[in-house]
Write a protein that holds these residues in place. Structure first.
Motif, PDB file in Angstrom:
ATOM      1  N   VAL A  22     -39.311  21.846  -4.903  1.00  0.00           N
ATOM      2  CA  VAL A  22     -40.679  21.919  -4.394  1.00  0.00           C
ATOM      3  C   VAL A  22     -41.226  20.515  -4.192  1.00  0.00           C
ATOM      4  O   VAL A  22     -40.729  19.548  -4.776  1.00  0.00           O
ATOM      5  CB  VAL A  22     -41.610  22.705  -5.354  1.00  0.00           C
ATOM      6  N   ALA A  23     -42.238  20.427  -3.368  1.00  0.00           N
ATOM      7  CA  ALA A  23     -43.014  19.193  -3.224  1.00  0.00           C
ATOM      8  C   ALA A  23     -44.410  19.486  -3.760  1.00  0.00           C
ATOM      9  O   ALA A  23     -45.097  20.385  -3.257  1.00  0.00           O
ATOM     10  CB  ALA A  23     -43.079  18.754  -1.775  1.00  0.00           C
ATOM     11  N   VAL A  24     -44.815  18.756  -4.791  1.00  0.00           N
ATOM     12  CA  VAL A  24     -46.149  18.907  -5.371  1.00  0.00           C
ATOM     13  C   VAL A  24     -47.058  17.895  -4.698  1.00  0.00           C
ATOM     14  O   VAL A  24     -46.770  16.688  -4.698  1.00  0.00           O
ATOM     15  CB  VAL A  24     -46.120  18.698  -6.890  1.00  0.00           C
ATOM     16  N   THR A  25     -48.144  18.361  -4.108  1.00  0.00           N
ATOM     17  CA  THR A  25     -49.033  17.495  -3.331  1.00  0.00           C
ATOM     18  C   THR A  25     -50.460  17.567  -3.858  1.00  0.00           C
ATOM     19  O   THR A  25     -50.844  18.529  -4.527  1.00  0.00           O
ATOM     20  CB  THR A  25     -49.029  17.901  -1.847  1.00  0.00           C
ATOM     21  N   ALA A  26     -51.229  16.552  -3.519  1.00  0.00           N
ATOM     22  CA  ALA A  26     -52.646  16.508  -3.905  1.00  0.00           C
ATOM     23  C   ALA A  26     -53.352  15.487  -3.018  1.00  0.00           C
ATOM     24  O   ALA A  26     -52.708  14.696  -2.315  1.00  0.00           O
ATOM     25  CB  ALA A  26     -52.796  16.134  -5.376  1.00  0.00           C
ATOM     26  N   ILE A  27     -54.665  15.505  -3.061  1.00  0.00           N
ATOM     27  CA  ILE A  27     -55.493  14.463  -2.454  1.00  0.00           C
ATOM     28  C   ILE A  27     -56.081  13.665  -3.593  1.00  0.00           C
ATOM     29  O   ILE A  27     -56.837  14.203  -4.423  1.00  0.00           O
ATOM     30  CB  ILE A  27     -56.605  15.049  -1.569  1.00  0.00           C
ATOM     31  N   ASP A  28     -55.711  12.395  -3.679  1.00  0.00           N
ATOM     32  CA  ASP A  28     -56.141  11.586  -4.825  1.00  0.00           C
ATOM     33  C   ASP A  28     -57.625  11.235  -4.734  1.00  0.00           C
ATOM     34  O   ASP A  28     -58.282  11.524  -3.701  1.00  0.00           O
ATOM     35  CB  ASP A  28     -55.262  10.347  -4.975  1.00  0.00           C
ATOM     36  N   PRO A  29     -58.215  10.649  -5.752  1.00  0.00           N
ATOM     37  CA  PRO A  29     -59.650  10.338  -5.737  1.00  0.00           C
ATOM     38  C   PRO A  29     -60.073   9.416  -4.593  1.00  0.00           C
ATOM     39  O   PRO A  29     -61.259   9.359  -4.237  1.00  0.00           O
ATOM     40  CB  PRO A  29     -59.865   9.675  -7.100  1.00  0.00           C
ATOM     41  N   GLN A  30     -59.125   8.676  -4.026  1.00  0.00           N
ATOM     42  CA  GLN A  30     -59.441   7.806  -2.889  1.00  0.00           C
ATOM     43  C   GLN A  30     -59.369   8.548  -1.556  1.00  0.00           C
ATOM     44  O   GLN A  30     -59.565   7.955  -0.491  1.00  0.00           O
ATOM     45  CB  GLN A  30     -58.474   6.612  -2.860  1.00  0.00           C
ATOM     46  N   GLU A  32     -56.634  10.015  -0.317  1.00  0.00           N
ATOM     47  CA  GLU A  32     -55.337   9.885   0.309  1.00  0.00           C
ATOM     48  C   GLU A  32     -54.369  10.939  -0.221  1.00  0.00           C
ATOM     49  O   GLU A  32     -54.425  11.300  -1.404  1.00  0.00           O
ATOM     50  CB  GLU A  32     -54.757   8.485   0.038  1.00  0.00           C
ATOM     51  N   PRO A  33     -53.471  11.437   0.637  1.00  0.00           N
ATOM     52  CA  PRO A  33     -52.498  12.424   0.156  1.00  0.00           C
ATOM     53  C   PRO A  33     -51.452  11.779  -0.746  1.00  0.00           C
ATOM     54  O   PRO A  33     -50.999  10.658  -0.497  1.00  0.00           O
ATOM     55  CB  PRO A  33     -51.876  12.962   1.441  1.00  0.00           C
ATOM     56  N   ALA A  34     -51.095  12.501  -1.780  1.00  0.00           N
ATOM     57  CA  ALA A  34     -50.063  12.057  -2.704  1.00  0.00           C
ATOM     58  C   ALA A  34     -49.086  13.205  -2.912  1.00  0.00           C
ATOM     59  O   ALA A  34     -49.450  14.375  -2.778  1.00  0.00           O
ATOM     60  CB  ALA A  34     -50.674  11.632  -4.043  1.00  0.00           C
ATOM     61  N   GLY A  35     -47.844  12.879  -3.231  1.00  0.00           N
ATOM     62  CA  GLY A  35     -46.876  13.946  -3.438  1.00  0.00           C
ATOM     63  C   GLY A  35     -45.624  13.467  -4.123  1.00  0.00           C
ATOM     64  O   GLY A  35     -45.315  12.271  -4.127  1.00  0.00           O
ATOM     65  N   MET A  36     -44.905  14.411  -4.696  1.00  0.00           N
ATOM     66  CA  MET A  36     -43.652  14.113  -5.370  1.00  0.00           C
ATOM     67  C   MET A  36     -42.720  15.311  -5.282  1.00  0.00           C
ATOM     68  O   MET A  36     -43.176  16.461  -5.186  1.00  0.00           O
ATOM     69  CB  MET A  36     -43.903  13.747  -6.842  1.00  0.00           C
ATOM     70  N   ALA A  37     -41.405  15.055  -5.271  1.00  0.00           N
ATOM     71  CA  ALA A  37     -40.405  16.116  -5.277  1.00  0.00           C
ATOM     72  C   ALA A  37     -40.137  16.538  -6.712  1.00  0.00           C
ATOM     73  O   ALA A  37     -40.032  15.696  -7.612  1.00  0.00           O
ATOM     74  CB  ALA A  37     -39.118  15.634  -4.618  1.00  0.00           C
ATOM     75  N   ARG A  66     -52.582  13.745 -11.168  1.00  0.00           N
ATOM     76  CA  ARG A  66     -53.342  14.061 -12.395  1.00  0.00           C
ATOM     77  C   ARG A  66     -54.805  13.729 -12.218  1.00  0.00           C
ATOM     78  O   ARG A  66     -55.696  14.491 -12.620  1.00  0.00           O
ATOM     79  CB  ARG A  66     -52.736  13.288 -13.561  1.00  0.00           C
ATOM     80  N   GLU A  67     -55.079  12.602 -11.595  1.00  0.00           N
ATOM     81  CA  GLU A  67     -56.472  12.207 -11.371  1.00  0.00           C
ATOM     82  C   GLU A  67     -57.169  13.153 -10.409  1.00  0.00           C
ATOM     83  O   GLU A  67     -58.387  13.376 -10.510  1.00  0.00           O
ATOM     84  CB  GLU A  67     -56.528  10.775 -10.820  1.00  0.00           C
ATOM     85  N   ALA A  68     -56.422  13.720  -9.473  1.00  0.00           N
ATOM     86  CA  ALA A  68     -57.024  14.649  -8.512  1.00  0.00           C
ATOM     87  C   ALA A  68     -57.536  15.903  -9.211  1.00  0.00           C
ATOM     88  O   ALA A  68     -58.514  16.528  -8.771  1.00  0.00           O
ATOM     89  CB  ALA A  68     -56.006  15.022  -7.438  1.00  0.00           C
ATOM     90  N   GLY A  69     -56.854  16.314 -10.295  1.00  0.00           N
ATOM     91  CA  GLY A  69     -57.285  17.498 -11.038  1.00  0.00           C
ATOM     92  C   GLY A  69     -56.897  18.804 -10.388  1.00  0.00           C
ATOM     93  O   GLY A  69     -57.264  19.881 -10.864  1.00  0.00           O
ATOM     94  N   ARG A  70     -56.133  18.753  -9.323  1.00  0.00           N
ATOM     95  CA  ARG A  70     -55.659  19.952  -8.628  1.00  0.00           C
ATOM     96  C   ARG A  70     -54.423  19.565  -7.829  1.00  0.00           C
ATOM     97  O   ARG A  70     -54.210  18.393  -7.528  1.00  0.00           O
ATOM     98  CB  ARG A  70     -56.730  20.537  -7.711  1.00  0.00           C
ATOM     99  N   PHE A  71     -53.624  20.536  -7.488  1.00  0.00           N
ATOM    100  CA  PHE A  71     -52.401  20.236  -6.750  1.00  0.00           C
ATOM    101  C   PHE A  71     -51.912  21.491  -6.036  1.00  0.00           C
ATOM    102  O   PHE A  71     -52.341  22.611  -6.354  1.00  0.00           O
ATOM    103  CB  PHE A  71     -51.302  19.692  -7.680  1.00  0.00           C
TER     104      PHE A  71
END
Length: 393
Positions: A22-30, A32-37, A66-71
């Motif tokens: 899976v790819a875990v994605t989020a929008i960080d507090p800035q 911007e999109p962030a993600g990891m495999a 983690r900072e986004a608080g959702r993913f």
């Protein structure tokens, strides 16, 4: 006392357990999109709905998630191996060449993903050199019909199975035993005709799809309907009821109209005489299948009102099932062909059917499907010491 293992040996042995990717994605507090495999994703709880993944503590992407608080968890398909490698790379602009849409939380849903699960971050638990991240599911969907990407023994591949069978369900152990014997033959039929070959049985007031071979991942249908439950409402179910005692059939038909009972009695007689069942397609049939998929998907339950609507639609199929003799040389929209497999007691243990047939089939083609199914049924019955009841003749 805890044992100490060579990390390479640990990884090699645990690599024999295949995982999804899976790819875990989020929008960080800035913003911007962030993600990891991630290869360590799992469902945790139905009530409340919780999932989890296990990021390495050294990850540079997880702090942003983690900072986004959702993913959002994006289940990758076998065609998204490049996406996986991109998300596994440190420091790269992982979204530069990707298209995505926002989930309800705003987290990226990658276009082409097999499924997505949108979550609020519930908690983070330390576990050695990893974290256990719990997410509370807020929305999810499975828009894809492709095969999943799999990680196994250090490499990427795709899940492929000649057939799938449902897990053990209470009261269905004997039927699943028969299914296991039928699966090689089902796979043979699926390969020969390029169709889906299914095994089903009756459980209470429902028909349960126990196994499928030749499952097609592309197209408008879901990749598998294994586990789906369909209400046992005439004209469905004739392949099972044709050999049940008259009093049992009467009890099952107590809720239908006298006209439907008479029509279904004729259908049962045709099935007993033929020793096989046939259903013809139509626009109504397509609508019924779509409603069944929405209402009675694998493991799904539905509100009573919606279930009643589906039951009424099934009843309206009427003469599309078990029609009178098909005319030689004429082409028909045949939706499925079924044969019974009897157990040692003479009861129908399971039915075998072909599904996903060409748009039109001649009678001769229908008979070829029937003969192939009957051959597998006979093989299974020979294995378990069963035979077609004399009353069927």
């Amino acid at each position: 006392m805890a044992e100490s293992f060579d990390p390479r040996h640990f990884r090699r042995v645990l690599g024999n357990f295949p995982t999804g990717v899976v790819a875990v994605t989020a929008i960080d507090p800035q913003g911007e999109p962030a993600g990891m495999a991630v290869g360590s994703f799992t469902s945790v709880s139905l009530d409340p709905p919780l999932v989890a993944f296990l990021p390495d503590k050294s990850s540079t992407s997880f702090p942003r998630i983690r900072e986004a608080g959702r993913f959002c968890v994006n289940v990758l398909t076998h065609e998204q191996e490049t996406v996986c490698r991109t998300f596994a790379t440190r420091g790269a602009d992982k979204f530069a060449a990707l298209s995505w849409q926002p989930a309800p939380s705003g987290s990226p849903v990658l276009n082409g993903a097999l499924a997505w699960i949108d979550c609020d971050l519930e908690s983070v638990i330390e576990a050695g050199d990893h974290y256990i991240v719990l997410g509370r599911v807020r929305a999810l969907e499975a828009p894809g019909t492709d095969l999943p990407l799999v990680f196994f023994q250090g490499g990427y591949g795709r899940f492929h199975s000649a057939s799938l069978a449902a897990p053990i369900e209470p009261g269905l152990a004997n039927q699943l035993r028969v299914v296991d014997l039928a699966r090689p033959g089902m796979e043979r039929i699926a390969d020969r005709f390029g169709v889906e070959c299914n095994a089903a049985t009756v459980a209470g007031e429902e028909i349960v799809l126990l196994a499928g071979a030749g499952i097609r991942p592309h197209g408008t249908h879901p990749p598998t309907r294994v586990g789906q439950r369909i209400p046992l409402v005439p004209p469905l179910g004739a392949i099972y009821l044709a050999w049940e005692p008259e009093e049992k059939v009467t009890a099952r038909l107590a809720t239908v109209s006298p006209e439907q009972r008479a029509e279904f009695a004729t259908a049962l007689e045709r099935v007993r005489r033929r020793r096989w069942s046939v259903g013809l397609g139509s626009d109504l049939h397509s609508r019924v299948e779509a409603e069944l998929a929405r209402t009675y998907g694998a493991g799904m339950t539905a509100e009573a009102e919606r279930r009643e609507q589906v039951r009424n639609l099934i009843s309206a199929l009427g003469g599309l099932y078990e029609p009178a003799e098909l005319a030689p040389g004429q082409a028909y929209d045949v939706r499925n062909v079924q044969v019974p497999v009897f157990d040692e007691t003479g009861a129908v243990a399971i039915s075998l059917s072909v599904y996903g047939l060409p748009e039109t089939s001649t009678v001769e083609e229908v008979h070829r499907y029937r003969d192939a199914l009957a051959e597998v049924a006979d093989e299974v019955m020979d294995r378990i010491g069963a035979k077609t009841p004399v009353a069927a003749g």
